[in-house]
Motif scaffolding. Structure first.
Motif, PDB file in Angstrom:
ATOM      1  N   PRO A 107      -3.722  -2.763  -2.061  1.00  0.00           N
ATOM      2  CA  PRO A 107      -4.173  -2.082  -3.598  1.00  0.00           C
ATOM      3  C   PRO A 107      -3.527  -2.865  -4.613  1.00  0.00           C
ATOM      4  O   PRO A 107      -2.369  -3.425  -4.448  1.00  0.00           O
ATOM      5  CB  PRO A 107      -3.813  -0.837  -3.417  1.00  0.00           C
ATOM      6  N   ALA A 143       0.767  -1.208  -0.041  1.00  0.00           N
ATOM      7  CA  ALA A 143      -0.242   0.195   0.224  1.00  0.00           C
ATOM      8  C   ALA A 143       0.825   1.327   0.020  1.00  0.00           C
ATOM      9  O   ALA A 143       0.395   2.133  -0.532  1.00  0.00           O
ATOM     10  CB  ALA A 143      -0.972  -0.148   1.246  1.00  0.00           C
ATOM     11  N   ASN A 172      -8.227  -5.257  -5.769  1.00  0.00           N
ATOM     12  CA  ASN A 172      -8.534  -4.333  -4.751  1.00  0.00           C
ATOM     13  C   ASN A 172      -8.102  -3.001  -5.141  1.00  0.00           C
ATOM     14  O   ASN A 172      -6.797  -3.027  -5.446  1.00  0.00           O
ATOM     15  CB  ASN A 172      -7.686  -5.103  -3.455  1.00  0.00           C
ATOM     16  N   LEU A 173      -8.855  -1.930  -4.909  1.00  0.00           N
ATOM     17  CA  LEU A 173      -8.537  -0.503  -4.945  1.00  0.00           C
ATOM     18  C   LEU A 173      -7.745  -0.061  -3.857  1.00  0.00           C
ATOM     19  O   LEU A 173      -6.952   1.040  -3.993  1.00  0.00           O
ATOM     20  CB  LEU A 173      -9.550   0.331  -5.541  1.00  0.00           C
ATOM     21  N   GLN A 174      -8.196  -0.423  -2.650  1.00  0.00           N
ATOM     22  CA  GLN A 174      -7.529  -0.242  -1.640  1.00  0.00           C
ATOM     23  C   GLN A 174      -7.111  -1.381  -0.562  1.00  0.00           C
ATOM     24  O   GLN A 174      -7.674  -2.443  -1.194  1.00  0.00           O
ATOM     25  CB  GLN A 174      -8.646   0.715  -0.474  1.00  0.00           C
ATOM     26  N   GLY A 230     -12.090  -1.389   2.842  1.00  0.00           N
ATOM     27  CA  GLY A 230     -11.298  -1.177   1.493  1.00  0.00           C
ATOM     28  C   GLY A 230     -12.391  -0.969   0.495  1.00  0.00           C
ATOM     29  O   GLY A 230     -13.831  -0.908   0.641  1.00  0.00           O
TER      30      GLY A 230
END
Length: 164
Positions: free
Chosen positions: A78, A27, A153-155, A97
């Motif tokens: 991410p 991250a 996953n974006l976060q 997330g």
């Protein structure tokens, strides 16, 4: 790639602490595109915890008296996620997330060993009927049986998956 052994690829076992540390590093400093970040799935979470996960989480019942055949825990930084694949119907609850979903109707669904980030950049444009959505913390995503799906996953994302 989620469950790499399914595709004849080498898998890796890690402690949850190692996965969390890797997620925090990824991250802070996302890896270059060719190297997908570590992503954890635990499809034995219910049995390995003596079903204690169900103290905090109740699996939705698609059909009355029909419990899920599989409960999974997932955690990833991410840009990590699951490659394009399909299986039985699933409910995916996102605790923390954001995730990007790409979905293909059953007639177009297939299995890919291309990591999700690379697949979205290179192959997604070849599917004119591809559907997209964003899942946020607190959302529950339902994917019907045999619908193809890739998830990125974006976060940093933490979730629970129930397959029926």
């Amino acid at each position: 790639i989620a469950f790499p052994e399914t595709y004849g690829l080498p898998g890796r076992r890690s402690s949850l602490a190692d996965v969390v540390a890797a997620a925090e590093r990824a991250a802070a400093h996302p890896p270059p595109a060719p190297e997908p970040p570590l992503f954890a799935f635990d499809n034995k979470i219910a049995t390995s915890t003596g079903n204690k996960i169900h103290d905090d989480y109740t699996a939705p019942h698609v059909v009355p008296n029909s419990p899920p055949v599989l409960t999974e825990f997932s955690l990833g930084p991410p840009l990590s996620g699951a490659n394009m694949h399909f299986h039985g119907a699933v409910f995916t609850g996102l605790v923390h997330g954001r995730k990007r979903w790409a979905l293909l109707r059953p007639a177009d669904a297939y299995f890919s060993t291309t990591p999700v980030r690379e697949w979205l950049d290179s192959e997604a444009g070849r599917h004119p009927r591809l559907l997209h959505c964003i899942q946020r913390a607190g959302d529950v995503m339902f994917v019907p049986r045999n619908w193809g799906h890739a998830v990125m996953n974006l976060q940093t994302a933490v979730g629970v998956v129930n397959e029926y």
